[in-house]
Design a protein around this motif. Structure first.
Motif: not given
Length: 426
Positions: A326, A360-361
């Protein structure tokens, strides 16, 4: 085609001998009755090392045209408004080839963007075209255009010369310069980064030293080329986020000679000198940066153009695909050929795209992770692949077409479903 080499060098070129003046930028009487015109893509007072301008000697000045009127021929080339902004990871199928005859301008489709011509930022477009532009030209007054063909070779004709740009190459057209795109293979598809921030430049190398990544000598600028056609030409201009059009009675490509350092260029991505580890660990993807548009925050780009080319992997005790991460940058990815090493299970296809907005991973899918974890690490060369990334410090806002145009994959999150839980000691 003939080219001059060296990124941002000062060039001089003439299509007719004697057209360039000696020692004067705008003489009282240019040769052959030509008109001197300065083309500037930075402020006049920008620091000398960053100042970009060229002098053009043309058959008629660009001031001679009628009123621009709104152009409604391509409603899919639109500024993002933020209504569809989402933290979700997004991925799209390849943009289909158009039905009927569609040229480069009308084949552009905006997928997302951020900022504005005043504030900086980028817009990301894809294009699919089935015919050349012929008696039309496009002028983007909002940003420079970095064009990355995925299928079908392009001939990009600009005011300063022509460039052959096949897949595996990129072209960079300065902000405000008129150009047209002709097709060499009957149809074409690819990607465009519209950079509204600081002009792209080569990144600093820092501890890498004096050699590596993209070398200035490998960027090719065209020599002067003249098109003397007295017939109607349509000029489509992108200005303040909207399209406008007017008609002139001649070809806009009537520059007989020019000199300066604000010029279009092309680059063969296979010439990128990839840097990597020869011991252990996994270097950051910044080592794959071809060009950067810096922001006012040092080291944090308005936009980076990053590629993932064929390369050797030799690191020991190392998870070789991109790790799970992230980060502060938003990543729009495209695939030119082959498979991307973090998404080998299908879904991310040549001509397709993905968007992972900041924090956002994302990372390799379940199967790619399993194979990389279990692999017996030996020197291995990744071949037959070429992926890239337009990376920006700001959120990339998807457009209506990107979210509802029928190409968004609804099952993208599934590629990360099913990771086995780590087993802790009892």
């Amino acid at each position: 085609m003939r080219y001059q080499t060296g990124f941002l060098n000062h060039f001089a070129s003439e299509a007719v001998a004697g057209a360039l003046p000696e020692g004067r930028n705008s003489p009282q009487r240019p040769a052959f009755g030509l008109y001197a015109e300065q083309f500037s893509t930075t402020a006049f007072t920008a620091p000398r090392v960053e100042n970009r301008r060229s002098w053009l000697y043309r058959m008629r000045p660009t001031t001679e045209h009628g009123r621009f009127e709104p152009y409604a021929g391509n409603p899919r080339l639109a500024a993002p408004v933020g209504a569809h902004t989402t933290p979700n990871r997004l991925r799209w199928d390849a943009l289909p080839m158009p039905e009927g005859e569609v040229d480069f301008v009308d084949g552009l489709v905006t997928y997302g963007g951020n900022g504005s011509p005043e504030a900086g930022g980028i817009n990301v477009h894809l294009y699919a075209a089935s015919r050349g532009m012929d008696a039309r030209a496009f002028q983007n007054s909002d940003g420079e255009m970095l064009i990355v063909p995925q299928q079908g070779a392009l001939l990009v004709a600009t005011e300063l010369g022509r460039m052959e740009v096949p897949p595996g190459h990129m072209a960079l057209v300065p902000r405000g310069m008129r150009f047209r795109v002709e097709l060499r293979d009957g149809a074409a598809r690819g990607y465009v980064c519209e950079n509204m921030g600081a002009p792209f430049r080569l990144p600093d190398l820092g501890p890498i030293g004096s050699n590596g990544l993209a070398n200035p000598r490998d960027f090719e600028t065209p020599v002067a080329w003249l098109e003397d056609r007295d017939e109607d030409f349509e000029i489509v201009q992108k200005f303040a986020g909207r399209l406008w059009a007017t008609t002139i009675n001649r070809s806009p490509f009537d520059v007989v000679a020019w000199h300066g350092n604000s010029a279009p260029c092309r680059y063969d991505l296979s010439r990128f000198n990839t840097i990597g580890t020869v011991s252990f660990d996994h270097p950051d993807p910044s080592i794959f940066t071809v060009l950067t548009s810096p922001s006012d925050l040092a080291g944090t780009a308005n936009c980076d153009f990053v590629i993932f080319p064929p390369r050797w992997m030799v690191g020991e005790d190392t998870f070789r695909p991109p790790w799970f991460h992230r980060n502060v940058m938003s990543e729009f990815m495209g695939l030119i050929l082959g498979e991307y090493d973090a998404k080998e299970g299908g879904g991310f296809v040549p001509g397709g795209a993905s968007l992972h907005n900041q924090f956002n991973g994302h990372g390799p899918d379940v199967e790619s992770t399993r194979r990389a974890t279990e692999a017996e690490l030996q020197p291995h060369k990744i071949t037959d692949t070429l992926a890239f990334m337009f990376e920006s410090r700001s959120v990339i806002h998807p457009t209506e077409f990107a979210m509802r145009g029928g190409l968004l994959q609804s099952d993208y999150d599934e590629c990360w479903r099913g990771f086995p839980k780590a087993r802790l000691p009892q």
